[in-house]
Design an enzyme around this catalytic site. Structure first.
Site, PDB file in Angstrom:
ATOM      1  N   SER A 208     -54.745 -45.022  -8.845  1.00  0.00           N
ATOM      2  CA  SER A 208     -55.721 -45.904  -8.205  1.00  0.00           C
ATOM      3  C   SER A 208     -55.256 -47.350  -8.219  1.00  0.00           C
ATOM      4  CB  SER A 208     -57.063 -45.804  -8.932  1.00  0.00           C
ATOM      5  OG  SER A 208     -56.959 -46.371 -10.234  1.00  0.00           O
ATOM      6  N   GLU A 229     -47.576 -46.674  -6.424  1.00  0.00           N
ATOM      7  CA  GLU A 229     -48.160 -46.114  -5.205  1.00  0.00           C
ATOM      8  C   GLU A 229     -49.634 -45.922  -5.479  1.00  0.00           C
ATOM      9  OE1 GLU A 229     -49.226 -42.346  -2.874  1.00  0.00           O
ATOM     10  OE2 GLU A 229     -47.181 -42.102  -3.649  1.00  0.00           O
ATOM     11  N   CYS A 263     -52.667 -38.285  -1.156  1.00  0.00           N
ATOM     12  CA  CYS A 263     -52.253 -39.693  -1.132  1.00  0.00           C
ATOM     13  C   CYS A 263     -52.166 -40.212   0.292  1.00  0.00           C
ATOM     14  CB  CYS A 263     -50.894 -39.850  -1.806  1.00  0.00           C
ATOM     15  SG  CYS A 263     -50.864 -39.376  -3.548  1.00  0.00           S
TER      16      CYS A 263
END
Length: 459
Positions: A208, A229, A263
């Site tokens: 997150s 990421e 994602c």
């Protein structure tokens, strides 16, 4: 002592529990990794590749055990067969390019000088992996980090508590030394303390935005590299010349697969106004045929979300949007229990004033908006705090490239979505984070350059 518990989304029971290491225990394990790193790096690349790929194969041999285990930990239906295909593809590609990607950069050599740049492993790489694709996201860094000569400490999300344990078991059984690759059970406090103590030489975090900020805060002043990421709000854009059926099928699957917990999942779709009605009708038909249920049932196509609190956030975004004028097209499924089992939803009449079109949903909901032209679509796609991928649907390659150049994103897809190609750098911008995994660039990020400027002694 802190107990880490994986609560199964299937029924709310405790599926797995492990005790987190205290700070002194964790320091000791990391010290062993640090002590072993130079000897590991001294091994030939071919030997490191062979051992890593043997570990990958050992994971494959566990697949019958891993698939139902994943269903119990995070809710993905067993019918999809787990993650070994992508896990193996990514590791195999990185193994195949290792020699070239890690080779010295030769500048020149003559009678007076020899000049070159060498790739040097960082040392101990700390991999913090997420729960949504726990094996594939971990191998993105674990395989190239080990192949590059680093030792690796892996910390997995509590929701997929057993994944790091399985990976360590497999790699150790294949001959990767325990002091080269370690799975660590850590709580957040201990993790932050270790990072602040500068015990790691590089950190790779997938998770997150809040988690990424915590990593950077902990590393502040240590000069430890942090690759991240983080969140996403990935758009799809369907142009008037698109293959409509292919676009609907791919984009809706990209929005709903894994209960929307991807994602690079599709979270908002912009469709040329000439196709909007047909697109929405086809999307509703697809989603209406999903089978929500227990992921251990082979007939289930959509499992529960990994945690009830994740489903609560998606429900809140949907409810707020509907209250503001959005239209919800999917009637509540009978299996929707108000908890982790959540009805997938398609919303129209949405705007960017609604959280469902701005905030990361990470669940089975997608908003669909009409657009009149490329300029409007580009403006809307860029109207986001995130930048991971964008999916463009057209028969015109040049048009896709022109639009792609203008998008604030890490990857541009044309006529596909929600796929990670290990030959391409996996990266993002804005609140999605910084850094890059896989491809030759992934190796560059897992090593540091060291320059040699050698003057020869001439008689």
């Amino acid at each position: 002592m802190t107990a880490l518990r994986c609560i199964s989304p299937i029924d709310g029971s405790v599926f797995a529990e492990r005790t987190a290491l205290d700070l002194s225990e964790a320091r000791a394990q990391i010290s062993r990794l640090k002590a072993a790193q130079s000897a590991w790096a001294a091994r030939p690349i071919a030997e490191r590749v062979e051992l890593v790929m043997a570990g990958v194969a050992a994971i494959g041999a566990m697949n019958d055990q891993i698939v139902p285990e994943l269903a119990r930990m995070m809710g993905r239906p067993i019918r999809y067969g787990g993650e070994f295909g992508g896990f193996n593809e990514r590791a195999s590609y990185m193994a195949g390019i290792a020699e070239d990607a890690l080779a010295d950069i030769e500048i020149s050599e003559d009678d007076q000088f020899k000049r070159y740049i060498k790739r040097i492993p960082h040392g101990v790489v700390f991999v913090v992996a997420p729960w949504n694709y726990p094996y594939m996201t971990a191998i993105n860094t674990v395989a190239p980090a080990l192949i590059a000569g680093n030792t690796v400490a892996l910390k997995h999300a509590t929701q997929t508590l057993l994944v790091g344990e399985r990976m360590a078991e497999a790699f150790h059984s294949a001959g990767v030394p325990k002091e080269v690759f370690a799975n660590l059970f850590l709580d957040h406090e201990t993790t932050s303390a270790l990072i602040a103590e500068n015990v790691f030489d590089f950190i790779n975090f997938t998770g997150s935005v809040g988690g990424g900020k915590a990593m950077e805060r902990a590393a502040a002043g240590t000069f430890t590299g942090v690759g991240t990421e983080l969140g996403g709000k990935d758009p799809g854009y369907v142009m008037e010349d698109a293959d409509l059926d292919a676009a609907v099928e791919t984009l809706i699957d990209g929005a709903m697969f894994n209960s929307g917990q991807c994602c690079c999942g599709i979270e908002r779709i912009y469709v040329h106004e000439s196709l909007i009605d047909a697109f929405v009708d086809k999307a509703i038909a697809i989603v209406g045929n999903y089978k929500l249920g227990n992921p251990l049932d082979g007939a289930t196509t959509l499992g529960p979300m990994a945690n009830t609190r994740f489903a609560e956030e998606v429900r809140a975004q949907i409810a707020e949007a509907v209250d503001a004028g959005a239209v919800a097209h999917i009637e509540t499924f009978p299996e929707d229990d108000g908890g982790a089992y959540l009805t997938p939803q398609i919303l129209t009449n949405v705007t960017h004033d609604m959280r469902v079109m701005r905030d990361e949903s990470f669940g089975p909901v997608v908003g669909i908006m009409p657009v009149k032209d490329d300029a409007e679509a580009i403006s809307l796609m860029n109207d986001s705090a995130f930048g991971l991928t964008a999916s463009l649907w057209t028969q015109d390659l040049g048009r896709a490239e022109r639009i792609g150049y203008q998008l604030e994103t890490g990857t541009v897809f044309m006529n596909r979505a929600d796929y990670l190609d290990p030959a391409l750098c996996w990266t993002g911008c804005k609140n999605t984070g910084r850094g890059g995994g896989l491809s030759a660039i992934g190796y560059h990020n897992l090593t540091r350059p060291k320059s040699f400027h050698l003057k020869k002694v001439t008689p």
